[in-house]
Design an enzyme around this catalytic site. Structure first.
Site, PDB file in Angstrom:
ATOM      1  N   ASN A  93       0.848  -1.191   0.000  1.00  0.00           N
ATOM      2  CA  ASN A  93       0.000   0.000   0.000  1.00  0.00           C
ATOM      3  C   ASN A  93       0.888   1.246   0.000  1.00  0.00           C
ATOM      4  OD1 ASN A  93      -1.857   2.005   0.484  1.00  0.00           O
ATOM      5  ND2 ASN A  93      -2.495   1.257   2.504  1.00  0.00           N
ATOM      6  N   LYS A 148      -0.023   4.202  -0.158  1.00  0.00           N
ATOM      7  CA  LYS A 148      -0.722   5.308   0.522  1.00  0.00           C
ATOM      8  C   LYS A 148      -0.584   6.606  -0.287  1.00  0.00           C
ATOM      9  CE  LYS A 148      -0.229   2.956   4.921  1.00  0.00           C
ATOM     10  NZ  LYS A 148      -0.061   3.030   6.370  1.00  0.00           N
ATOM     11  N   HIS A 172      -9.458   0.482   5.729  1.00  0.00           N
ATOM     12  CA  HIS A 172      -8.158   0.713   6.373  1.00  0.00           C
ATOM     13  C   HIS A 172      -8.379   1.666   7.557  1.00  0.00           C
ATOM     14  CE1 HIS A 172      -4.045   1.981   7.049  1.00  0.00           C
ATOM     15  NE2 HIS A 172      -3.651   0.945   6.318  1.00  0.00           N
ATOM     16  N   GLU A 229      -4.836  -5.526  11.051  1.00  0.00           N
ATOM     17  CA  GLU A 229      -3.839  -4.473  11.239  1.00  0.00           C
ATOM     18  C   GLU A 229      -4.064  -3.781  12.579  1.00  0.00           C
ATOM     19  OE1 GLU A 229      -2.071  -3.070   7.319  1.00  0.00           O
ATOM     20  OE2 GLU A 229      -3.913  -1.938   7.571  1.00  0.00           O
ATOM     21  N   GLY A 273       2.911   1.818  11.100  1.00  0.00           N
ATOM     22  CA  GLY A 273       3.905   2.898  11.125  1.00  0.00           C
ATOM     23  C   GLY A 273       4.823   2.837  12.334  1.00  0.00           C
ATOM     24  N   GLY A 329       3.006  -1.156   4.318  1.00  0.00           N
ATOM     25  CA  GLY A 329       3.064   0.253   3.961  1.00  0.00           C
ATOM     26  C   GLY A 329       4.486   0.636   3.572  1.00  0.00           C
TER      27      GLY A 329
HETATM   28  P1  PGA Z   1       3.267   0.080   7.709  1.00  0.00           P
HETATM   29  O1  PGA Z   1       1.751   0.279   7.243  1.00  0.00           O
HETATM   30  O2  PGA Z   1       3.782  -1.169   7.042  1.00  0.00           O
HETATM   31  O3  PGA Z   1       3.973   1.319   7.261  1.00  0.00           O
HETATM   32  O4  PGA Z   1       3.240  -0.082   9.208  1.00  0.00           O
HETATM   33  C1  PGA Z   1       0.895  -0.817   7.220  1.00  0.00           C
HETATM   34  C2  PGA Z   1      -0.459  -0.434   6.706  1.00  0.00           C
HETATM   35  O5  PGA Z   1      -0.989   0.631   7.057  1.00  0.00           O
HETATM   36  O6  PGA Z   1      -1.038  -1.201   5.917  1.00  0.00           O
END
Ligand code: PGA
Length: 251
Positions: A9, A11, A97, A167, A173, A234
């Site tokens: 993703n 984003k 999400h 998640e 993050g 992410g």
């Molecule tokens: P991250 O995000 O891998 O940066 O922790 C995961 C997500 O929001 O799908």
């Protein structure tokens, strides 16, 4: 058995030039990676689906949308529908999400309708669920997630045409993912809740992904955990080498 799904993703990251550079790097590296055994899918910013799709065409890496509207077409300024995503080659759409459930106030009912919109258009929704820090600290993760699943996963879906992503909001993050024990416990609870919705055998065909600070170091063990059928990533998906290494077996 279905291959593990590695979903990246992107984003709201990247200019046109940066996203094309990332897609080109994926194409180059994918060319040299013949033995994959995993299904890779990227979810670029919506307005760059077409150029990114052109670059990765023929690599086996799929394309997905980060969200969709429940309607097919209509006067919905700023939205994109599942029909539009399919039209530009998307095979998947992320719905619910936490970055949409939270800041955009999306309810379980809306997430369910979005998942149904994806199914109607023949693209596979990845329905995200996950507990907050407070719910986690209070030991409520399992009950919160079970409630979210019952309210946001369409029970009429064909099990092969829907996926769930667990998640934990506190891990997204963050500097490290949830522990293997926590992931294993929650994923088996998710499988049993899905069993209650679809029946035990059908629930086995639903892919359950883990997301939250997954990276090249943590991915192999996470992917070996029982009831983990893939990862939703992410940050690590913004680096082509890291992303494509996520499917590599651990040593
Ligand atoms: P991250 O995000 O891998 O940066 O922790 C995961 C997500 O929001 O799908």
């Amino acid at each position: 058995m279905e291959p593990k799904l590695i979903a990246g993703n992107w984003k709201m990251h990247g200019t046109l030039a940066e996203c094309i550079a990332l897609a080109s790097a994926l194409r180059e590296k994918a060319r040299n990676q013949t033995e994959r055994g995993c299904e890779f899918v990227v979810f670029p910013p919506t307005h760059l689906l077409v150029p990114v799709g052109h670059v990765i065409a023929g690599t086996g890496i799929g394309l997905g949308g980060q969200d969709c509207h429940v309607a097919r077409f209509g006067p919905y300024t700023g939205n994109v529908s599942a029909a539009m995503l399919r039209d530009v080659g998307c095979r998947y759409v992320i719905v619910g999400h936490s970055e949409r459930r939270g800041p955009h106030g999306e309810t379980d009912g809306q997430v369910r309708s979005k998942a149904q919109a994806g199914i109607r258009e023949g693209i596979t929704p990845i329905v995200c669920v996950g507990e907050t820090t407070e719910d986690y600290a209070a030991g409520r993760a399992t009950s919160v997630i079970s409630r979210q699943l019952i309210a946001s996963v369409p029970d009429t879906a064909m099990p092969e045409r829907i996926a769930v992503a667990y998640e934990p909001i506190w891990a997204i993050g963050a500097s490290s993912s949830a522990t293997i024990d926590h992931i294993g416990n929650i994923h088996s609870a998710i499988r049993s809740t899905l069993g209650g919705i679809f029946g035990r055998d059908k629930a086995l065909a639903i892919r359950i992904l883990y997301g939250g600070a997954v990276g090249p170091e943590s991915a192999p063990r996470i992917l070996q955990t029982v009831d983990v059928d893939g990862v939703l990533v992410g940050r690590a998906s913004l680096n082509a080498a890291h992303f494509l290494s996520l499917g590599a077996p651990s040593n």
